[in-house]
Design a protein around this motif. Structure first.
Motif, PDB file in Angstrom:
ATOM      1  N   VAL A  32       0.853  -1.182   0.000  1.00  0.00           N
ATOM      2  CA  VAL A  32       0.000   0.000   0.000  1.00  0.00           C
ATOM      3  C   VAL A  32       0.893   1.237   0.000  1.00  0.00           C
ATOM      4  O   VAL A  32       1.802   1.352   0.821  1.00  0.00           O
ATOM      5  N   LEU A  33       0.644   2.164  -0.931  1.00  0.00           N
ATOM      6  CA  LEU A  33       1.450   3.374  -1.048  1.00  0.00           C
ATOM      7  C   LEU A  33       0.541   4.593  -1.193  1.00  0.00           C
ATOM      8  O   LEU A  33      -0.598   4.481  -1.657  1.00  0.00           O
ATOM      9  N   THR A  34       1.079   5.727  -0.825  1.00  0.00           N
ATOM     10  CA  THR A  34       0.323   6.978  -0.945  1.00  0.00           C
ATOM     11  C   THR A  34       0.784   7.754  -2.170  1.00  0.00           C
ATOM     12  O   THR A  34       1.843   7.485  -2.748  1.00  0.00           O
ATOM     13  N   VAL A  35      -0.021   8.768  -2.522  1.00  0.00           N
ATOM     14  CA  VAL A  35       0.355   9.643  -3.629  1.00  0.00           C
ATOM     15  C   VAL A  35       1.663  10.361  -3.312  1.00  0.00           C
ATOM     16  O   VAL A  35       2.498  10.591  -4.199  1.00  0.00           O
ATOM     17  N   VAL A  53      -2.347   9.022 -11.779  1.00  0.00           N
ATOM     18  CA  VAL A  53      -2.941   8.166 -10.746  1.00  0.00           C
ATOM     19  C   VAL A  53      -4.439   7.993 -10.997  1.00  0.00           C
ATOM     20  O   VAL A  53      -4.985   6.885 -10.859  1.00  0.00           O
ATOM     21  N   THR A  54      -5.101   9.067 -11.392  1.00  0.00           N
ATOM     22  CA  THR A  54      -6.538   8.990 -11.688  1.00  0.00           C
ATOM     23  C   THR A  54      -6.814   8.036 -12.841  1.00  0.00           C
ATOM     24  O   THR A  54      -7.728   7.206 -12.794  1.00  0.00           O
ATOM     25  N   THR A  55      -5.995   8.109 -13.884  1.00  0.00           N
ATOM     26  CA  THR A  55      -6.164   7.227 -15.040  1.00  0.00           C
ATOM     27  C   THR A  55      -5.932   5.766 -14.662  1.00  0.00           C
ATOM     28  O   THR A  55      -6.712   4.874 -15.041  1.00  0.00           O
ATOM     29  N   GLU A  58      -8.960   4.541 -12.694  1.00  0.00           N
ATOM     30  CA  GLU A  58     -10.145   4.319 -13.525  1.00  0.00           C
ATOM     31  C   GLU A  58     -10.009   3.054 -14.376  1.00  0.00           C
ATOM     32  O   GLU A  58     -11.001   2.388 -14.682  1.00  0.00           O
ATOM     33  N   MET A  59      -8.785   2.688 -14.736  1.00  0.00           N
ATOM     34  CA  MET A  59      -8.548   1.485 -15.533  1.00  0.00           C
ATOM     35  C   MET A  59      -8.324   0.256 -14.662  1.00  0.00           C
ATOM     36  O   MET A  59      -8.013  -0.826 -15.159  1.00  0.00           O
ATOM     37  N   ASN A  60      -8.478   0.426 -13.328  1.00  0.00           N
ATOM     38  CA  ASN A  60      -8.356  -0.669 -12.358  1.00  0.00           C
ATOM     39  C   ASN A  60      -6.940  -1.215 -12.211  1.00  0.00           C
ATOM     40  O   ASN A  60      -6.749  -2.323 -11.719  1.00  0.00           O
ATOM     41  N   TYR A  61      -5.948  -0.430 -12.635  1.00  0.00           N
ATOM     42  CA  TYR A  61      -4.567  -0.827 -12.377  1.00  0.00           C
ATOM     43  C   TYR A  61      -4.147  -0.412 -10.972  1.00  0.00           C
ATOM     44  O   TYR A  61      -3.219  -0.979 -10.398  1.00  0.00           O
ATOM     45  N   LEU A  62      -4.817   0.582 -10.429  1.00  0.00           N
ATOM     46  CA  LEU A  62      -4.666   0.962  -9.031  1.00  0.00           C
ATOM     47  C   LEU A  62      -6.028   0.895  -8.368  1.00  0.00           C
ATOM     48  O   LEU A  62      -7.064   1.104  -9.021  1.00  0.00           O
ATOM     49  N   GLU A  63      -6.028   0.614  -7.086  1.00  0.00           N
ATOM     50  CA  GLU A  63      -7.275   0.574  -6.323  1.00  0.00           C
ATOM     51  C   GLU A  63      -7.119   1.468  -5.096  1.00  0.00           C
ATOM     52  O   GLU A  63      -6.182   1.297  -4.305  1.00  0.00           O
ATOM     53  N   LYS A  64      -8.045   2.412  -4.945  1.00  0.00           N
ATOM     54  CA  LYS A  64      -7.979   3.348  -3.824  1.00  0.00           C
ATOM     55  C   LYS A  64      -8.477   2.665  -2.561  1.00  0.00           C
ATOM     56  O   LYS A  64      -9.582   2.127  -2.530  1.00  0.00           O
ATOM     57  N   VAL A  65      -7.679   2.688  -1.495  1.00  0.00           N
ATOM     58  CA  VAL A  65      -8.059   2.035  -0.245  1.00  0.00           C
ATOM     59  C   VAL A  65      -8.316   3.037   0.868  1.00  0.00           C
ATOM     60  O   VAL A  65      -8.918   2.700   1.890  1.00  0.00           O
ATOM     61  N   ALA A  66      -7.870   4.270   0.705  1.00  0.00           N
ATOM     62  CA  ALA A  66      -8.094   5.354   1.663  1.00  0.00           C
ATOM     63  C   ALA A  66      -7.753   6.651   0.944  1.00  0.00           C
ATOM     64  O   ALA A  66      -7.343   6.645  -0.218  1.00  0.00           O
TER      65      ALA A  66
END
Length: 267
Positions: A32-35, A53-55, A58-66
């Motif tokens: 888990v990493l932050t911006v 990061v937004t892109t 949206e493409m599900n390569y990253l998942e926001k956890v917090a």
């Protein structure tokens, strides 16, 4: 400290470079990493990577956890496993079995199950005078050989019953199981041990499973050697340990991330 910088090549796409670098930042330790982590390691500002990061999200390569915190998304895992599944098991196993043969100086084989038969699909032949030579394409009833019994370890009792409901077992010589209950008991013991040793025709074979990303047994590998070599306990133990290590490496390349239980001591 930045982890990487784009090259001066005119054909480099900075945004793509940064996006792929962000994905490469994740590992077994940094799940888990932050911006802010992304920005610090790339040596740029948060605003400079916001759209990337937004892109990726949206493409599900990253998942926001917090808030401003991410983990790898399902698309990375799905694409990775799809690629692994598309690779031919022979292509993956070939270099490992060649290295194994060179280590133990005995022939190594790879097989898959077709019905109740183990089909040999690759062989790394040892050139020594005393060698076991099973040609590619050979079919052996699963219950009569080490690799076949390993392949049967992946079946449930019900699947075993369905597979052998019309197969007679009493026409084969010992030590092959002669009845379905005996076969079930043998496979259960094999499963508990995690590997199979089988002796026939003055030769001994030791076999272990290959597992895919679902942890299913998809193939089997073995070391086959003449009894003149395999009768030595130290030699046999060395062969088991080398085979175990190779099976783990091949399974890992097939997408299996679980460690096989280390049941390799002779009973």
């Amino acid at each position: 400290m930045p982890v990487a910088t784009a090259t001066d090549n005119d054909y480099t796409v900075p945004a793509l470079f940064r996006g792929l670098t962000i994905l490469e930042m994740f590992n077994s330790r940094d799940r888990v990493l932050t911006v802010q982590d992304f920005a610090d390691r790339l040596g740029i500002t948060i605003s400079a990577i916001y759209r990337i990061v937004t892109t990726l999200t949206e493409m599900n390569y990253l998942e926001k956890v917090a808030k401003n915190t991410y983990q790898l998304g399902p698309q990375v895992i799905s694409n990775g496993f799809s690629y692994l599944a598309s690779r031919d098991v022979v292509d993956i196993a070939m270099p490992h079995l060649t290295a194994l043969r060179n280590t133990v100086s005995m022939s190594c084989h790879l097989s898959i199950r077709e019905g109740s038969d183990a089909v040999y699909i690759y062989r790394s032949f040892a050139a020594q005078r005393l060698s076991v030579n099973v040609p590619v394409g050979t079919r052996i009833p699963c219950h009569c050989c080490a690799m076949g019994r390993v392949l049967l370890m992946g079946l449930t009792d019900l699947e075993l019953e369905r597979l052998y409901q019309h197969v007679r077992l009493d026409g084969y010589s010992l030590p092959a199981p002669r009845t379905l209950p005996e076969l079930k008991e043998t496979i259960e013991q094999d499963h508990l041990r995690g590997w199979v040793e089988h002796r026939s025709d003055y030769a001994t074979s030791i076999a272990m499973p290959l597992r895919d990303h679902h942890n299913q047994i998809v193939a089997a590998v073995n070391i086959s050697g003449p009894d003149a070599l395999m009768s030595d306990d130290r030699q046999k133990q060395h062969a088991r340990e080398a085979l175990f290590a190779s099976a783990q490496r091949i399974s890992f390349e097939l997408g299996n991330l679980r460690k096989m239980s280390e049941k390799i001591t002779c009973r």
